[in-house]
Scaffold this motif. Structure first.
Motif, PDB file in Angstrom:
ATOM      1  N   GLY A  28      17.298  70.692  24.848  1.00  0.00           N
ATOM      2  CA  GLY A  28      16.544  70.785  26.095  1.00  0.00           C
ATOM      3  C   GLY A  28      16.607  69.526  26.923  1.00  0.00           C
ATOM      4  N   ARG A  29      16.833  68.407  26.267  1.00  0.00           N
ATOM      5  CA  ARG A  29      16.939  67.136  26.993  1.00  0.00           C
ATOM      6  C   ARG A  29      18.378  66.789  27.359  1.00  0.00           C
ATOM      7  NH1 ARG A  29      12.782  63.316  23.522  1.00  0.00           N
ATOM      8  NH2 ARG A  29      10.884  64.520  23.938  1.00  0.00           N
TER       9      ARG A  29
ATOM     10  N   GLY B  13      20.181  67.792  29.562  1.00  0.00           N
ATOM     11  CA  GLY B  13      20.404  67.692  31.001  1.00  0.00           C
ATOM     12  C   GLY B  13      20.331  66.268  31.499  1.00  0.00           C
TER      13      GLY B  13
ATOM     14  N   THR C 222      20.746  77.234  28.642  1.00  0.00           N
ATOM     15  CA  THR C 222      20.629  76.019  29.445  1.00  0.00           C
ATOM     16  C   THR C 222      19.591  75.109  28.808  1.00  0.00           C
ATOM     17  OG1 THR C 222      18.850  76.864  30.832  1.00  0.00           O
ATOM     18  CG2 THR C 222      21.124  77.351  31.535  1.00  0.00           C
TER      19      THR C 222
ATOM     20  N   ASP D  76      16.903  73.944  30.069  1.00  0.00           N
ATOM     21  CA  ASP D  76      15.573  74.450  30.388  1.00  0.00           C
ATOM     22  C   ASP D  76      15.215  75.650  29.515  1.00  0.00           C
ATOM     23  OD1 ASP D  76      13.189  74.405  32.108  1.00  0.00           O
ATOM     24  OD2 ASP D  76      13.937  76.332  32.849  1.00  0.00           O
ATOM     25  N   GLU D  77      16.178  76.512  29.237  1.00  0.00           N
ATOM     26  CA  GLU D  77      15.926  77.677  28.387  1.00  0.00           C
ATOM     27  C   GLU D  77      15.587  77.270  26.959  1.00  0.00           C
ATOM     28  OE1 GLU D  77      18.676  81.110  30.571  1.00  0.00           O
ATOM     29  OE2 GLU D  77      19.569  79.757  29.077  1.00  0.00           O
TER      30      GLU D  77
ATOM     31  N   LEU E 260      14.100  74.451  26.035  1.00  0.00           N
ATOM     32  CA  LEU E 260      12.736  73.916  26.028  1.00  0.00           C
ATOM     33  C   LEU E 260      11.704  75.042  26.123  1.00  0.00           C
ATOM     34  CD1 LEU E 260      12.866  70.675  28.219  1.00  0.00           C
ATOM     35  CD2 LEU E 260      12.558  70.846  25.746  1.00  0.00           C
ATOM     36  N   LYS E 261      11.974  76.024  26.941  1.00  0.00           N
ATOM     37  CA  LYS E 261      11.041  77.153  27.061  1.00  0.00           C
ATOM     38  C   LYS E 261      10.966  77.924  25.754  1.00  0.00           C
ATOM     39  CE  LYS E 261      11.400  77.824  32.061  1.00  0.00           C
ATOM     40  NZ  LYS E 261      11.905  78.695  33.163  1.00  0.00           N
TER      41      LYS E 261
ATOM     42  N   THR F 211       6.745  68.909  25.973  1.00  0.00           N
ATOM     43  CA  THR F 211       6.211  68.818  27.334  1.00  0.00           C
ATOM     44  C   THR F 211       6.083  67.393  27.850  1.00  0.00           C
ATOM     45  OG1 THR F 211       3.909  68.680  26.573  1.00  0.00           O
ATOM     46  CG2 THR F 211       4.844  70.894  26.872  1.00  0.00           C
TER      47      THR F 211
END
Length: 325
Positions: free
Chosen positions: A100-101, A103, A119, A121-122, A124-125, A150
């Motif tokens: 998630g990081r 990016g 991705t 973001d996906e 992390l979600k 978070t």
């Protein structure tokens, strides 16, 4: 202790994951995994050992292998992402957070990030959805992972209040760096409270900070106690400090001279041929200690070191898994 905490985390993740968190390893594969993880935590290269367990399907080995490959290359490569995704797909929350990081990884600047199945973001979600229900039920590990997901410090504070040693360390560091409004005396009291709680929970870096507080207070009995506690976790700087003081090279805190244990502890650091400066420091001190020893004491020191290895955790620098408190 941290070993117990790590075990409980793995069991917790097993509960969260839909699949088995790790395939059952053979004794040889398990030994390779443990050796690879120990090398990773000593800032040495454990790729070959970790690969054995990772290829057998062990999610934790896959995470460490992916991290090691990422760190060796200084950015996320196709292979490091493959192993991290393998771990994440088995429910490994730290692997999800690392993905998630990604990016913010150097590969983004270089415009050569590998294409993943999700991705950043996906990922992390996904980690958020898995972790939140347990955090809301009051699980300290889950609360701390919510902080990692978070970066909301309220989750870290909740985890600290629930007894999570690493979260307590983070609270102490944050307050020490000026977070929050405290009068000087109350700020110091709050810092000490969290370092002490974390130290009692088994986290060696907090023990180190708490020991420094006791040095300022000239509580030499407390200092000696915590020096032993730190070394017993396997924390490399703690082993070095206790070895030096037991051998009186130098001695500041009232330790009785014990050349056998002092030399034996220092000799444990000779295996650190990959990361940090402690091996070089130990090599500088050890001849001075050896010059004061009889041949019998020297042999006893080597026996002591072997017994220590067999009964204590591997020497480790305890690196942060995701580098944020």
């Amino acid at each position: 202790m941290l070993v117990k905490a790590a075990t409980s985390l793995i069991l917790l993740l097993l509960t969260w994951a839909g699949n088995s968190f790790a395939n059952e390893l053979t004794p040889d594969q398990q030994a390779a995994k443990e050796r690879g993880a120990a090398l990773f935590n000593q800032y040495r290269v454990g790729e070959a050992e970790l690969r054995i367990a990772a290829e057998a399907g062990d999610a934790d080995a896959q995470f460490y292998l992916g991290e090691e490959l990422r760190e060796l290359n200084r950015f996320m490569t196709r292979e490091s992402q493959k192993w991290l995704e393998s771990a994440a797909n088995q429910g490994h929350i730290y692997a999800m957070i690392r993905l998630g990081r990604s990016g913010n990884d150097l590969c983004t600047i270089m415009s050569n990030c590998p294409q993943g199945s999700k991705t950043p973001d996906e990922w992390l979600k996904h980690a958020y959805r898995i972790t939140l229900p347990l955090a809301e039920q009051g699980d300290a590990e889950a609360m701390f992972l919510m902080y990692k997901i978070t970066l909301d410090t309220e989750w870290r504070t909740k985890a600290a209040n629930a007894g999570h040693a690493l979260a307590q360390y983070g609270e102490a560091i944050s307050i020490e760096q000026g977070t929050g409004f405290y009068l000087f005396r109350s700020r110091q009291q709050e810092i000490e409270k969290w370092f002490k709680a974390s130290a009692e929970g088994g986290y060696p870096k907090s023990m180190e900070h708490y020991l420094a507080i006791l040095v300022e207070r000239e509580d030499w009995e407390g200092v000696r106690h915590w020096q032993h506690r730190i070394a017993e976790t396997g924390y490399a700087p703690g082993i070095f400090e206790l070895g030096m003081h037991l051998a009186h090279e130098p001695e500041r805190y009232g330790h009785e001279l014990d050349l056998v244990k002092g030399y034996g502890l220092l000799s444990l650091l000779l295996e650190l041929d990959g990361g940090g400066n402690l091996r070089r420091f130990a090599q500088h001190v050890m001849p001075k200690v050896a010059a004061k020893m009889t041949p019998e004491e020297f042999e006893q020191a080597l026996e002591f070191a072997e017994e220590w290895r067999a009964t204590h955790p591997p020497v480790s620098y305890f690196p942060d898994k995701l580098s944020i408190y």
